[in-house]
Design a protein around this motif. Structure first.
Motif, PDB file in Angstrom:
ATOM      1  N   SER A  30       0.797  -1.221   0.000  1.00 41.73           N
ATOM      2  CA  SER A  30       0.000   0.000   0.000  1.00 41.73           C
ATOM      3  C   SER A  30       0.831   1.273   0.000  1.00 41.73           C
ATOM      4  CB  SER A  30      -0.950   0.014   1.204  1.00 41.73           C
ATOM      5  OG  SER A  30      -0.231  -0.013   2.421  1.00 41.73           O
ATOM      6  N   THR A  31       2.128   1.174   0.232  1.00 36.99           N
ATOM      7  CA  THR A  31       2.996   2.348   0.230  1.00 36.99           C
ATOM      8  C   THR A  31       3.712   2.557  -1.100  1.00 36.99           C
ATOM      9  OG1 THR A  31       4.993   1.211   1.025  1.00 36.99           O
ATOM     10  CG2 THR A  31       3.426   2.001   2.690  1.00 36.99           C
ATOM     11  N   ARG A  32       3.520   1.648  -2.047  1.00 39.58           N
ATOM     12  CA  ARG A  32       4.283   1.686  -3.281  1.00 39.58           C
ATOM     13  C   ARG A  32       3.448   2.040  -4.491  1.00 39.58           C
ATOM     14  NH1 ARG A  32       9.234  -0.821  -3.436  1.00 39.58           N
ATOM     15  NH2 ARG A  32       9.925  -1.453  -1.347  1.00 39.58           N
ATOM     16  N   ALA A  33       3.990   2.923  -5.308  1.00 45.21           N
ATOM     17  CA  ALA A  33       3.452   3.046  -6.653  1.00 45.21           C
ATOM     18  C   ALA A  33       3.753   1.759  -7.417  1.00 45.21           C
ATOM     19  CB  ALA A  33       4.065   4.240  -7.375  1.00 45.21           C
ATOM     20  N   MET A  34       2.854   1.373  -8.284  1.00 46.05           N
ATOM     21  CA  MET A  34       3.010   0.149  -9.062  1.00 46.05           C
ATOM     22  C   MET A  34       2.933   0.473 -10.545  1.00 46.05           C
ATOM     23  SD  MET A  34       3.423  -2.281  -6.812  1.00 46.05           S
ATOM     24  CE  MET A  34       3.223  -3.735  -7.851  1.00 46.05           C
ATOM     25  N   SER A  35       3.670  -0.294 -11.325  1.00 46.79           N
ATOM     26  CA  SER A  35       3.723  -0.059 -12.761  1.00 46.79           C
ATOM     27  C   SER A  35       3.628  -1.359 -13.532  1.00 46.79           C
ATOM     28  CB  SER A  35       5.027   0.637 -13.156  1.00 46.79           C
ATOM     29  OG  SER A  35       5.138   1.919 -12.568  1.00 46.79           O
ATOM     30  N   TRP A  36       3.212  -1.215 -14.784  1.00 46.01           N
ATOM     31  CA  TRP A  36       3.330  -2.275 -15.772  1.00 46.01           C
ATOM     32  C   TRP A  36       4.286  -1.824 -16.859  1.00 46.01           C
ATOM     33  CZ3 TRP A  36       1.469  -7.140 -15.350  1.00 46.01           C
ATOM     34  CH2 TRP A  36       0.449  -7.366 -14.438  1.00 46.01           C
ATOM     35  N   TYR A  37       5.221  -2.686 -17.186  1.00 45.62           N
ATOM     36  CA  TYR A  37       6.128  -2.496 -18.301  1.00 45.62           C
ATOM     37  C   TYR A  37       5.898  -3.607 -19.314  1.00 45.62           C
ATOM     38  CZ  TYR A  37       9.038   0.897 -15.725  1.00 45.62           C
ATOM     39  OH  TYR A  37       9.515   1.993 -15.049  1.00 45.62           O
ATOM     40  N   ARG A  38       6.409  -3.409 -20.504  1.00 49.53           N
ATOM     41  CA  ARG A  38       6.364  -4.479 -21.489  1.00 49.53           C
ATOM     42  C   ARG A  38       7.608  -4.443 -22.360  1.00 49.53           C
ATOM     43  NH1 ARG A  38       1.458  -2.413 -25.512  1.00 49.53           N
ATOM     44  NH2 ARG A  38       2.616  -0.675 -26.499  1.00 49.53           N
ATOM     45  N   GLN A  39       7.921  -5.589 -22.916  1.00 52.43           N
ATOM     46  CA  GLN A  39       9.037  -5.698 -23.832  1.00 52.43           C
ATOM     47  C   GLN A  39       8.625  -6.586 -25.000  1.00 52.43           C
ATOM     48  OE1 GLN A  39      12.741  -7.004 -22.106  1.00 52.43           O
ATOM     49  NE2 GLN A  39      13.909  -6.059 -23.755  1.00 52.43           N
ATOM     50  N   GLY A  40       8.485  -5.980 -26.160  1.00 52.56           N
ATOM     51  CA  GLY A  40       8.138  -6.715 -27.357  1.00 52.56           C
ATOM     52  C   GLY A  40       9.360  -7.323 -28.008  1.00 52.56           C
ATOM     53  N   PRO A  41       9.147  -8.194 -28.989  1.00 51.15           N
ATOM     54  CA  PRO A  41      10.276  -8.841 -29.677  1.00 51.15           C
ATOM     55  C   PRO A  41      11.207  -7.816 -30.309  1.00 51.15           C
ATOM     56  CG  PRO A  41       8.195  -9.889 -30.254  1.00 51.15           C
ATOM     57  CD  PRO A  41       7.853  -8.628 -29.522  1.00 51.15           C
ATOM     58  N   GLY A  42      12.470  -7.893 -29.966  1.00 45.45           N
ATOM     59  CA  GLY A  42      13.458  -6.990 -30.524  1.00 45.45           C
ATOM     60  C   GLY A  42      13.352  -5.551 -30.072  1.00 45.45           C
ATOM     61  N   LYS A  43      12.588  -5.306 -29.038  1.00 44.00           N
ATOM     62  CA  LYS A  43      12.387  -3.946 -28.553  1.00 44.00           C
ATOM     63  C   LYS A  43      12.916  -3.784 -27.135  1.00 44.00           C
ATOM     64  CE  LYS A  43       8.123  -3.267 -31.226  1.00 44.00           C
ATOM     65  NZ  LYS A  43       6.675  -2.936 -31.123  1.00 44.00           N
ATOM     66  N   GLU A  44      13.106  -2.537 -26.760  1.00 40.02           N
ATOM     67  CA  GLU A  44      13.485  -2.236 -25.391  1.00 40.02           C
ATOM     68  C   GLU A  44      12.264  -2.276 -24.488  1.00 40.02           C
ATOM     69  OE1 GLU A  44      17.262   0.747 -26.317  1.00 40.02           O
ATOM     70  OE2 GLU A  44      15.505   1.490 -25.254  1.00 40.02           O
ATOM     71  N   ARG A  45      12.505  -2.534 -23.222  1.00 41.18           N
ATOM     72  CA  ARG A  45      11.426  -2.508 -22.259  1.00 41.18           C
ATOM     73  C   ARG A  45      10.892  -1.084 -22.117  1.00 41.18           C
ATOM     74  NH1 ARG A  45      12.135  -5.922 -16.791  1.00 41.18           N
ATOM     75  NH2 ARG A  45      12.618  -7.399 -18.480  1.00 41.18           N
ATOM     76  N   GLU A  46       9.576  -0.955 -22.095  1.00 41.28           N
ATOM     77  CA  GLU A  46       8.964   0.350 -21.995  1.00 41.28           C
ATOM     78  C   GLU A  46       7.910   0.382 -20.903  1.00 41.28           C
ATOM     79  OE1 GLU A  46       6.595   1.573 -25.342  1.00 41.28           O
ATOM     80  OE2 GLU A  46       5.777  -0.435 -25.662  1.00 41.28           O
ATOM     81  N   LEU A  47       7.752   1.547 -20.324  1.00 32.39           N
ATOM     82  CA  LEU A  47       6.726   1.754 -19.317  1.00 32.39           C
ATOM     83  C   LEU A  47       5.364   1.850 -19.987  1.00 32.39           C
ATOM     84  CD1 LEU A  47       5.889   2.402 -16.373  1.00 32.39           C
ATOM     85  CD2 LEU A  47       6.365   4.802 -16.890  1.00 32.39           C
ATOM     86  N   VAL A  48       4.417   1.080 -19.495  1.00 31.56           N
ATOM     87  CA  VAL A  48       3.064   1.067 -20.029  1.00 31.56           C
ATOM     88  C   VAL A  48       2.132   1.923 -19.190  1.00 31.56           C
ATOM     89  CG1 VAL A  48       1.065  -0.380 -20.567  1.00 31.56           C
ATOM     90  CG2 VAL A  48       3.385  -1.201 -21.060  1.00 31.56           C
ATOM     91  N   ALA A  49       2.162   1.720 -17.882  1.00 35.33           N
ATOM     92  CA  ALA A  49       1.238   2.417 -16.994  1.00 35.33           C
ATOM     93  C   ALA A  49       1.775   2.418 -15.579  1.00 35.33           C
ATOM     94  CB  ALA A  49      -0.147   1.769 -17.026  1.00 35.33           C
ATOM     95  N   THR A  50       1.402   3.437 -14.828  1.00 35.24           N
ATOM     96  CA  THR A  50       1.783   3.568 -13.431  1.00 35.24           C
ATOM     97  C   THR A  50       0.572   4.014 -12.626  1.00 35.24           C
ATOM     98  OG1 THR A  50       4.090   4.123 -13.940  1.00 35.24           O
ATOM     99  CG2 THR A  50       3.275   4.772 -11.779  1.00 35.24           C
TER     100      THR A  50
END
Length: 121
Positions: A30-50
């Motif tokens: 409950s004290t932490r912001a949470m995020s979703w990241y994704r990494q597609g084929p041949g791509k860098e990991r990117e932030l999706v949502a926070t």
């Protein structure tokens, strides 16, 4: 022991929907912001949502804005990613992340193992 366990990934057709879940334990969720990241084929990991610790504020990558919704249930220590109108470009491994506390060290960033999302006809 810190654990972030993603679930809900799979194969879906373009235009379809999927909901990812991330169950957290071993820290004060409950004290932490949470995020979703994704990494597609041949791509860098990117932030999706926070989402902030209370769920009061959210932020999205432009590529998913209007299609994806991040939410959380602090009583269940779980963060979700509802994905609608899925596109082939959304194909990636999706990772759950607990963001470090404000002014905290990098070692307090926690990552899940990821769940595969494949959007294909």
């Amino acid at each position: 022991q810190v654990r972030l366990v993603e679930s809900g990934g799979g194969l879906v057709q373009p235009g379809g929907s999927l909901r990812l879940s991330c169950a957290a334990s071993g820290f004060t969720f409950s004290t932490r912001a949470m995020s979703w990241y994704r990494q597609g084929p041949g791509k860098e990991r990117e932030l999706v949502a926070t989402i902030t610790s209370t769920g009061g504020s959210t932020n999205y990558a432009d590529s998913v804005k209007g299609r994806f919704t991040i939410s959380r249930d602090n009583a269940k220590s779980t963060v979700y990613l509802q994905m609608n109108s899925l596109k082939p470009e959304d194909t990636a491994v999706y990772y759950c992340k607990a963001e470090r506390p404000a002014w905290g060290p990098l070692r307090y960033n926690y990552w899940g193992q990821g769940t595969q999302v494949t959007v294909s006809s």
